[in-house]
Scaffold this motif. Sequence first.
Motif, PDB file in Angstrom:
ATOM      1  N   PHE A 140      -6.424   3.027   5.735  1.00  0.00           N
ATOM      2  CA  PHE A 140      -7.204   4.017   4.988  1.00  0.00           C
ATOM      3  C   PHE A 140      -6.532   4.336   3.661  1.00  0.00           C
ATOM      4  O   PHE A 140      -7.174   4.367   2.613  1.00  0.00           O
ATOM      5  CB  PHE A 140      -7.396   5.301   5.816  1.00  0.00           C
ATOM      6  N   TRP A 141      -5.211   4.590   3.679  1.00  0.00           N
ATOM      7  CA  TRP A 141      -4.477   4.964   2.481  1.00  0.00           C
ATOM      8  C   TRP A 141      -4.564   3.855   1.434  1.00  0.00           C
ATOM      9  O   TRP A 141      -4.834   4.108   0.263  1.00  0.00           O
ATOM     10  CB  TRP A 141      -3.024   5.249   2.856  1.00  0.00           C
ATOM     11  N   LEU A 142      -4.333   2.613   1.861  1.00  0.00           N
ATOM     12  CA  LEU A 142      -4.379   1.490   0.928  1.00  0.00           C
ATOM     13  C   LEU A 142      -5.797   1.226   0.423  1.00  0.00           C
ATOM     14  O   LEU A 142      -5.991   0.878  -0.744  1.00  0.00           O
ATOM     15  CB  LEU A 142      -3.797   0.237   1.578  1.00  0.00           C
ATOM     16  N   TYR A 143      -6.786   1.380   1.291  1.00  0.00           N
ATOM     17  CA  TYR A 143      -8.172   1.203   0.854  1.00  0.00           C
ATOM     18  C   TYR A 143      -8.527   2.258  -0.197  1.00  0.00           C
ATOM     19  O   TYR A 143      -9.146   1.952  -1.212  1.00  0.00           O
ATOM     20  CB  TYR A 143      -9.132   1.279   2.046  1.00  0.00           C
ATOM     21  N   ARG A 144      -8.098   3.489   0.035  1.00  0.00           N
ATOM     22  CA  ARG A 144      -8.373   4.574  -0.916  1.00  0.00           C
ATOM     23  C   ARG A 144      -7.669   4.297  -2.244  1.00  0.00           C
ATOM     24  O   ARG A 144      -8.253   4.489  -3.311  1.00  0.00           O
ATOM     25  CB  ARG A 144      -7.930   5.914  -0.316  1.00  0.00           C
ATOM     26  N   LEU A 145      -6.427   3.839  -2.194  1.00  0.00           N
ATOM     27  CA  LEU A 145      -5.706   3.491  -3.418  1.00  0.00           C
ATOM     28  C   LEU A 145      -6.438   2.386  -4.175  1.00  0.00           C
ATOM     29  O   LEU A 145      -6.565   2.433  -5.405  1.00  0.00           O
ATOM     30  CB  LEU A 145      -4.287   3.047  -3.073  1.00  0.00           C
ATOM     31  N   MET A 167       9.696   7.995   0.349  1.00  0.00           N
ATOM     32  CA  MET A 167      10.785   7.528   1.171  1.00  0.00           C
ATOM     33  C   MET A 167      10.423   6.150   1.729  1.00  0.00           C
ATOM     34  O   MET A 167       9.364   5.961   2.315  1.00  0.00           O
ATOM     35  CB  MET A 167      11.026   8.534   2.299  1.00  0.00           C
ATOM     36  N   ALA A 168      11.304   5.188   1.539  1.00  0.00           N
ATOM     37  CA  ALA A 168      11.068   3.821   2.015  1.00  0.00           C
ATOM     38  C   ALA A 168      11.221   3.750   3.529  1.00  0.00           C
ATOM     39  O   ALA A 168      12.024   4.448   4.124  1.00  0.00           O
ATOM     40  CB  ALA A 168      12.035   2.857   1.356  1.00  0.00           C
ATOM     41  N   VAL A 169      10.411   2.912   4.125  1.00  0.00           N
ATOM     42  CA  VAL A 169      10.452   2.683   5.570  1.00  0.00           C
ATOM     43  C   VAL A 169      10.358   1.183   5.828  1.00  0.00           C
ATOM     44  O   VAL A 169      10.014   0.413   4.945  1.00  0.00           O
ATOM     45  CB  VAL A 169       9.302   3.414   6.310  1.00  0.00           C
ATOM     46  N   ASP A 170      10.645   0.769   7.048  1.00  0.00           N
ATOM     47  CA  ASP A 170      10.470  -0.628   7.431  1.00  0.00           C
ATOM     48  C   ASP A 170       9.005  -0.867   7.765  1.00  0.00           C
ATOM     49  O   ASP A 170       8.300   0.051   8.198  1.00  0.00           O
ATOM     50  CB  ASP A 170      11.317  -0.956   8.664  1.00  0.00           C
ATOM     51  N   CYS A 171       8.550  -2.099   7.585  1.00  0.00           N
ATOM     52  CA  CYS A 171       7.179  -2.442   7.949  1.00  0.00           C
ATOM     53  C   CYS A 171       6.969  -2.238   9.455  1.00  0.00           C
ATOM     54  O   CYS A 171       7.861  -2.508  10.255  1.00  0.00           O
ATOM     55  CB  CYS A 171       6.878  -3.900   7.607  1.00  0.00           C
ATOM     56  N   ARG A 172       5.774  -1.779   9.811  1.00  0.00           N
ATOM     57  CA  ARG A 172       5.398  -1.596  11.213  1.00  0.00           C
ATOM     58  C   ARG A 172       4.982  -2.955  11.775  1.00  0.00           C
ATOM     59  O   ARG A 172       4.105  -3.625  11.238  1.00  0.00           O
ATOM     60  CB  ARG A 172       4.227  -0.610  11.290  1.00  0.00           C
ATOM     61  N   THR A 173       5.606  -3.379  12.829  1.00  0.00           N
ATOM     62  CA  THR A 173       5.264  -4.646  13.479  1.00  0.00           C
ATOM     63  C   THR A 173       3.803  -4.612  13.916  1.00  0.00           C
ATOM     64  O   THR A 173       3.336  -3.613  14.468  1.00  0.00           O
ATOM     65  CB  THR A 173       6.176  -4.882  14.701  1.00  0.00           C
ATOM     66  N   GLY A 174       3.084  -5.691  13.644  1.00  0.00           N
ATOM     67  CA  GLY A 174       1.697  -5.796  14.065  1.00  0.00           C
ATOM     68  C   GLY A 174       0.733  -4.965  13.255  1.00  0.00           C
ATOM     69  O   GLY A 174      -0.349  -4.636  13.721  1.00  0.00           O
ATOM     70  N   CYS A 175       1.084  -4.612  12.016  1.00  0.00           N
ATOM     71  CA  CYS A 175       0.206  -3.787  11.183  1.00  0.00           C
ATOM     72  C   CYS A 175      -0.651  -4.652  10.257  1.00  0.00           C
ATOM     73  O   CYS A 175      -1.845  -4.757  10.433  1.00  0.00           O
ATOM     74  CB  CYS A 175       1.033  -2.786  10.379  1.00  0.00           C
ATOM     75  N   GLY A 176      -0.047  -5.242   9.239  1.00  0.00           N
ATOM     76  CA  GLY A 176      -0.769  -6.107   8.312  1.00  0.00           C
ATOM     77  C   GLY A 176      -1.705  -5.401   7.355  1.00  0.00           C
ATOM     78  O   GLY A 176      -2.461  -6.052   6.632  1.00  0.00           O
ATOM     79  N   GLN A 188       5.811  -1.771  -1.616  1.00  0.00           N
ATOM     80  CA  GLN A 188       6.874  -1.446  -0.668  1.00  0.00           C
ATOM     81  C   GLN A 188       6.389  -0.394   0.325  1.00  0.00           C
ATOM     82  O   GLN A 188       5.763   0.588  -0.069  1.00  0.00           O
ATOM     83  CB  GLN A 188       8.093  -0.920  -1.415  1.00  0.00           C
ATOM     84  N   PRO A 189       6.669  -0.580   1.615  1.00  0.00           N
ATOM     85  CA  PRO A 189       6.243   0.405   2.604  1.00  0.00           C
ATOM     86  C   PRO A 189       6.908   1.755   2.351  1.00  0.00           C
ATOM     87  O   PRO A 189       8.053   1.822   1.926  1.00  0.00           O
ATOM     88  CB  PRO A 189       6.691  -0.196   3.938  1.00  0.00           C
ATOM     89  N   SER A 190       6.156   2.816   2.578  1.00  0.00           N
ATOM     90  CA  SER A 190       6.677   4.176   2.428  1.00  0.00           C
ATOM     91  C   SER A 190       6.061   5.044   3.516  1.00  0.00           C
ATOM     92  O   SER A 190       5.020   4.711   4.087  1.00  0.00           O
ATOM     93  CB  SER A 190       6.323   4.743   1.056  1.00  0.00           C
ATOM     94  N   ALA A 191       6.692   6.165   3.782  1.00  0.00           N
ATOM     95  CA  ALA A 191       6.177   7.093   4.791  1.00  0.00           C
ATOM     96  C   ALA A 191       4.774   7.564   4.408  1.00  0.00           C
ATOM     97  O   ALA A 191       3.892   7.671   5.257  1.00  0.00           O
ATOM     98  CB  ALA A 191       7.128   8.271   4.949  1.00  0.00           C
ATOM     99  N   GLU A 192       4.548   7.817   3.118  1.00  0.00           N
ATOM    100  CA  GLU A 192       3.226   8.277   2.655  1.00  0.00           C
ATOM    101  C   GLU A 192       2.158   7.213   2.885  1.00  0.00           C
ATOM    102  O   GLU A 192       1.068   7.501   3.358  1.00  0.00           O
ATOM    103  CB  GLU A 192       3.299   8.636   1.174  1.00  0.00           C
TER     104      GLU A 192
END
Length: 88
Positions: free
Chosen positions: A75-80, A1-10, A60-64
Amino acid sequence: MAVDCRTGCGACCIAPSISTPTPKMPHGKRAGEPCAHLTPSLACDLFGSPERPAVCGSLQPSAEMCGASREHALFWLYRLEQLTRPQP
């Protein structure tokens, strides 16, 4: 599911590697290294620009991926990144 980017995340500008040259990073960047185009407010200064690498636009940002926190996303992106990097 697509989501909007979290402000201040990066997280997507830090965790993954980028092999495509950019104006401030002609050799790309290593995983875990903040992109040189990441602003102090943790936004991309190439967003919407033709100089933005295709790999960045395709992520693209997603809930997962984003989860409930910046830490989850990192963590999720580093693992990917670890699971998809070429093996020597």
